[in-house]
Structures are given as structure tokens and as C-alpha cells.
Motif scaffolding. Structure first.
Motif, mmCIF file in Angstrom:
data_model
loop_
_atom_site.group_PDB
_atom_site.id
_atom_site.type_symbol
_atom_site.label_atom_id
_atom_site.label_comp_id
_atom_site.label_asym_id
_atom_site.label_seq_id
_atom_site.Cartn_x
_atom_site.Cartn_y
_atom_site.Cartn_z
ATOM 1 N N ALA A 227 0.836 -1.199 0.000
ATOM 2 C CA ALA A 227 0.000 0.000 0.000
ATOM 3 C C ALA A 227 0.873 1.252 0.000
ATOM 4 O O ALA A 227 2.041 1.223 0.411
ATOM 5 N N LYS A 228 0.304 2.395 -0.440
ATOM 6 C CA LYS A 228 1.069 3.642 -0.534
ATOM 7 C C LYS A 228 1.506 4.153 0.827
ATOM 8 O O LYS A 228 2.491 4.881 0.936
ATOM 9 N N THR A 229 0.751 3.805 1.877
ATOM 10 C CA THR A 229 1.164 4.219 3.219
ATOM 11 C C THR A 229 2.413 3.482 3.675
ATOM 12 O O THR A 229 3.037 3.869 4.654
ATOM 13 N N VAL A 230 2.777 2.419 2.966
ATOM 14 C CA VAL A 230 3.924 1.598 3.349
ATOM 15 C C VAL A 230 5.065 1.743 2.347
ATOM 16 O O VAL A 230 6.190 2.077 2.713
ATOM 17 N N VAL A 231 4.778 1.487 1.077
ATOM 18 C CA VAL A 231 5.801 1.483 0.032
ATOM 19 C C VAL A 231 5.571 2.660 -0.904
ATOM 20 O O VAL A 231 4.511 2.767 -1.526
ATOM 21 N N SER A 232 6.556 3.534 -0.999
ATOM 22 C CA SER A 232 6.423 4.667 -1.910
ATOM 23 C C SER A 232 6.834 4.305 -3.329
ATOM 24 O O SER A 232 6.363 4.898 -4.293
ATOM 25 N N GLU A 233 7.722 3.299 -3.464
ATOM 26 C CA GLU A 233 8.158 2.887 -4.799
ATOM 27 C C GLU A 233 8.772 1.487 -4.703
ATOM 28 O O GLU A 233 9.413 1.149 -3.714
ATOM 29 N N ARG A 234 8.566 0.702 -5.756
ATOM 30 C CA ARG A 234 9.157 -0.640 -5.791
ATOM 31 C C ARG A 234 9.605 -0.941 -7.201
ATOM 32 O O ARG A 234 8.837 -0.800 -8.158
ATOM 33 N N VAL A 235 10.860 -1.384 -7.347
ATOM 34 C CA VAL A 235 11.411 -1.787 -8.629
ATOM 35 C C VAL A 235 11.983 -3.182 -8.454
ATOM 36 O O VAL A 235 13.064 -3.357 -7.864
ATOM 37 N N GLY A 236 11.249 -4.185 -8.919
ATOM 38 C CA GLY A 236 11.696 -5.563 -8.737
ATOM 39 C C GLY A 236 11.743 -5.935 -7.269
ATOM 40 O O GLY A 236 10.754 -5.843 -6.552
ATOM 41 N N THR A 237 12.912 -6.333 -6.812
ATOM 42 C CA THR A 237 13.076 -6.714 -5.409
ATOM 43 C C THR A 237 13.498 -5.533 -4.530
ATOM 44 O O THR A 237 13.632 -5.683 -3.320
ATOM 45 N N ILE A 238 13.706 -4.371 -5.156
ATOM 46 C CA ILE A 238 14.141 -3.194 -4.419
ATOM 47 C C ILE A 238 12.906 -2.441 -3.929
ATOM 48 O O ILE A 238 12.056 -2.045 -4.727
ATOM 49 N N VAL A 239 12.824 -2.225 -2.619
ATOM 50 C CA VAL A 239 11.666 -1.578 -2.015
ATOM 51 C C VAL A 239 12.098 -0.258 -1.384
ATOM 52 O O VAL A 239 13.057 -0.219 -0.610
ATOM 53 N N LYS A 240 11.395 0.809 -1.749
ATOM 54 C CA LYS A 240 11.611 2.109 -1.116
ATOM 55 C C LYS A 240 10.416 2.386 -0.213
ATOM 56 O O LYS A 240 9.313 2.618 -0.673
ATOM 57 N N PHE A 241 10.653 2.324 1.094
ATOM 58 C CA PHE A 241 9.568 2.493 2.042
ATOM 59 C C PHE A 241 9.194 3.960 2.200
ATOM 60 O O PHE A 241 10.027 4.861 2.011
ATOM 61 N N ASN A 242 7.940 4.175 2.572
ATOM 62 C CA ASN A 242 7.456 5.518 2.873
ATOM 63 C C ASN A 242 8.281 6.110 4.014
ATOM 64 O O ASN A 242 8.550 5.445 5.020
ATOM 65 N N GLU A 243 8.679 7.369 3.865
ATOM 66 C CA GLU A 243 9.536 8.002 4.867
ATOM 67 C C GLU A 243 8.869 8.052 6.239
ATOM 68 O O GLU A 243 9.516 7.836 7.273
ATOM 69 N N ASN A 244 7.564 8.309 6.263
ATOM 70 C CA ASN A 244 6.861 8.347 7.547
ATOM 71 C C ASN A 244 6.845 6.978 8.208
ATOM 72 O O ASN A 244 6.916 6.875 9.444
ATOM 73 N N LEU A 245 6.755 5.897 7.405
ATOM 74 C CA LEU A 245 6.791 4.560 7.977
ATOM 75 C C LEU A 245 8.159 4.277 8.597
ATOM 76 O O LEU A 245 8.257 3.674 9.675
ATOM 77 N N LEU A 246 9.220 4.709 7.940
ATOM 78 C CA LEU A 246 10.565 4.503 8.485
ATOM 79 C C LEU A 246 10.737 5.253 9.805
ATOM 80 O O LEU A 246 11.356 4.742 10.740
#
Length: 435
Positions: free
Chosen positions: A181-200
């Protein structure tokens, strides 16, 4: 049996079909036999593909991914006279099916929790129709659930739900598995996950490691997926409630008396009893009294308004046309300037509303003194009664006011101020008398 019974009773085929509500041809098919297995139910017409079917099956058993077009080309060389379409149809029926292998994944106590959301239709809240969602939290080892119904999926609401879930289990697991979900993952490319900054930021404060499941693969968080279904069917379906708060109160009662108190179908244990053991492995909850806010920013308009969820909120006028920083909670926002809270607003539950604080527009609150023009100033300087006479002239004298004022000023040059004052006083007592 019924057809035979009707036949032996003396009915003909048409009467039998009518009595049994079936087609006459069906009656005719079984009319002359007492053994249905001997009746041919279809006609197997020979196919041009028959001589090559064994070859096709053998090829697919050895090479399951072989394309239908490739097989068609191979049997065409062997003399197949038919079409590629027939080959494709047959290959689709005999190609070995892929069966996904599932391996149970059990976690250690305190190792993992899973979070997911489910959609539960709509609800009327404060006179507005809104989508209704359910937030579901599940500890992987003890299987203890936490459930909360919400009408928004923004990050501030998520922070509140997670805060209350961790308080419910009295601890923090090592990792929390989410979907994408957007509240968790801001971007995903294959196996690379960029988490939402607020979640971090949230993970850092509470001390857990966020993980995202594979895209379009709900089985990787199957524990919470099954719990979402369980909540919908076992609790929400056919549930009567009076508003969101009442629904959540009922959900908490259900958790404490049924969901977490009954023996779990997989573990064979009572989740709440298992939680007592798992709590020894959970991290302690940080000293956080209220859910953490989410930090956001908006560009203010020239009228000192910022837009949040289709509603507008005022900010101090000196921030007009500037980027405004604010921290957002579940039910209110706080405007931040130079690391200080300078204003607060409760979040409106509807849409298209404007929430203003008059204190944000100090210049508009000042009493503005009326401005006089040069002609009015010159006229009122003619005599003590000039101001009052001018008011009467504006109300009761026909014609153009400005021209009359100019003519009186010209006329005053022929008389002294006392005479002018006396004339105006006399006019007020007679001509412009209002009492």
C-alpha cells in the motif's frame, strides 16, 4: 426409471415427456432400454489429429513449456493436414498444469507480525457517506489479532491503528510484514523496495523492521489474509451497529471474548493464552503516549488557505503564498513555523468545507476609519453645522450632491462664517428636520 414406469403404464413418448417435464428426444433415447449405460450420449467423430495425439502428449511430458505453434509445425512435417487452431485447443487440454508449492512458514515468538486492510462497503458518518475499511494486525506465533474499523487510509490514521495494536499486545515484534500500500511502500522496482519516509520514522521510534510482501502474492502474508476474511465473515457480516465508534466497541468485545479466546484451527492453542508466553519475546513499547503525527506540507493560497483532503484550512496571513509545514494527527492538524506550533485546526469529516480562524487575519479585524475626500473636508470646514447640514442634504435634497456642495462653497465666499452657520442651522431646523 421414471421413463420406464410411464412406458409400462401405457403413456406414449409425448405424454411421458410432458409428465416428466423433459424433452421428447430425451424420452426417445431411453424408451427402448432398461440399461441407461448402454445408451450413447454423444457421437465421437474421428479427428484429423487422432494419429498425432500420442506424439503430442509425449512431447509435452518431456517439454511442458513447448508452444502449440511449435508442436503444430512438428506434426505438420509428419503429415498432419489439419489446422493450427485444432492443435492449440488440444494442447490446452493435455498440457501438464503448473501447481504452486506452498510451504508452511512458522515464526518464532516475538519474531513477526502481519498487517493488512480489508474493504467493508460504506458507512454514514457525521452525515457523510464514506468507504469503510478494517485494519487487521496479527502476531505470527500466538495468532493474537487486533481489529479496528476506519474510514480513511491516510498515514496519520495508520499510525493511530498501529499504536493501539501494539498497546493491545503490550509489546513490539521484531518485524512487521505489510502489503504494498502507498502508506507503506512509496516505490518498488523488482526486489528493491523504497519504504514511505513516515513509515521509516515510525519503525525507528517503535523499534521494528518493516518488510513488504511480494507484489500480487498475498500468500506471503497468509496469516493476516485469513484473518481479514475471518473478521468479515465471523464478525462484520450481518452486524448491526450505530456509527463507527459503536462498531469498534463491538469489535473489541468480540476480540476479547471470542476471536482471541477460542482455540485456533492451525495451532490448536488459545491465542490469548499464547500471548502470555510471547510477550516475553516482544520488545517493550517506547514511552509514547499518543500516536505519532505525520509531517506534511502544502502551498498556501493568497487568501492564506491550505487544502487537505478536499477541505481548506486557514493559516496565519504572513504565510500566504508560502509553503506551510504542519503535523497531522488522526483528528487535527498543527501548523508549524520555526519549529513552533502556531495554529491548530480540527479536521473536517466532510468535503468542500472551509475552516477559518479570524485570528489569522489580524488586519481585517481592525476597525478601519472612514476616509474623507477633499471636497467633503472643505465643505465641513465652512461652519460648525456644515457636517450635519451635509448629511441632511444627502438625504432630502434632490439633484447631484457634489454639484450642490460646490455651489454652496462658491456662495460662502460672499458671506462670513457666522452667516453661513446660521443659514445651515436654520435649514436643519426646518427643511432637513427628521424628528
Amino acid at each position: 426409471m421414471k421413463i420406464v414406469e410411464c412406458r409400462e403404464a401405457g403413456l406414449n413418448k409425448t405424454a411421458t415427456a410432458k409428465k416428466l417435464s423433459i424433452h421428447r428426444e430425451t424420452v426417445a433415447k431411453y424408451w427402448d432400454t432398461n440399461d441407461p449405460s448402454q445408451v450413447k450420449t454423444g457421437f465421437n467423430r474421428p479427428s484429423k489429429l487422432d494419429p498425432y495425439k500420442e506424439y503430442i502428449i509425449n512431447r509435452l511430458q518431456k517439454w511442458p513449456e513447448l508452444s502449440a505453434q511449435r508442436i503444430f509445425e512438428e506434426i505438420q512435417v509428419k503429415g498432419y493436414p489439419g489446422s493450427e487452431r485444432n492443435v492449440r485447443r488440444y494442447v490446452a487440454t493435455v498440457r501438464p498444469k503448473k501447481v504452486r508449492e506452498f510451504k508452511p512458514y512458522e515464526t518464532m515468538p516475538g519474531e513477526q507480525a502481519q498487517i493488512d486492510w480489508g474493504h467493508c462497503g460504506e458507512i454514514i458518518e457525521n452525515g457523510h457517506r464514506k468507504k469503510l475499511y478494517v485494519f487487521v494486525f496479527c502476531l505470527g506465533w500466538s495468532r493474537v489479532r487486533y481489529v479496528e474499523f476506519i474510514t480513511s487510509l491516510n498515514m496519520a490514521v495508520f499510525n493511530g491503528c498501529l499504536h493501539r495494536a501494539l498497546q493491545y499486545v503490550v509489546g513490539v515484534p521484531g518485524t512487521i510484514l505489510f502489503d504494498n500500500a502507498k502508506t507503506v511502500v512509496s516505490e518498488r522496482v523488482g526486489t528493491i523496495v523504497k519504504f514511505n519516509e513516515n513509515l521509516l520514522q515510525l519503525a525507528l521510534k517503535y523499534g521494528f523492521t518493516p518488510k513488504a510482501c511480494w507484489v500480487s502474492d498475498p500468500e506471503t502474508k497468509g496469516k493476516v489474509e485469513s484473518n481479514v476474511k475471518y473478521v468479515k465473515r465471523g464478525f462484520f457480516y450481518a452486524r448491526e451497529f450505530n456509527g463507527l465508534r459503536n462498531l469498534n466497541d463491538q469489535a473489541q468485545t468480540w476480540l476479547n471474548t471470542i476471536a482471541n479466546k477460542k482455540v485456533h484451527g492451525t495451532t490448536g492453542c488459545v491465542p490469548m493464552e499464547q500471548l502470555v508466553e510471547e510477550q516475553a519475546y516482544l520488545k517493550p513499547i517506547p514511552n509514547i503516549d499518543t500516536p505519532l503525527p505525520v509531517y506534511e506540507s502544502r502551498k498556501a493560497t493568497k487568501t492564506s488557505l491550505i487544502s487537505i483532503d478536499n477541505n481548506k484550512y486557514s493559516v496565519p496571513s504572513f504565510l500566504s503564498r508560502k509553503t506551510v509545514n504542519y503535523q497531522r494527527y488522526e483528528d487535527h492538524i498543527e501548523i508549524i513555523h520555526q519549529n513552533k506550533v502556531i495554529a491548530k485546526h480540527r479536521l473536517n469529516q466532510g468535503k468542500g468545507k472551509t475552516v477559518m480562524d479570524d485570528a489569522h487575519y489580524p488586519e481585517h479585524n481592525k476597525q478601519k476609519a472612514p476616509r474623507k475626500c477633499a471636497l467633503q473636508t472643505e465643505f465641513e470646514a465652512l461652519a460648525l453645522e456644515a457636517a450635519a447640514y451635509l448629511q441632511g442634504l444627502s438625504r432630502y435634497q434632490p439633484g447631484h450632491l457634489r454639484r450642490q456642495m460646490e455651489e454652496i462653497i462658491q456662495l460662502s465666499k460672499q458671506y462670513d462664517s457666522e452667516a453661513i452657520n446660521q443659514a445651515m442651522k436654520s435649514g436643519l431646523q426646518s427643511r432637513f428636520r427628521t424628528d
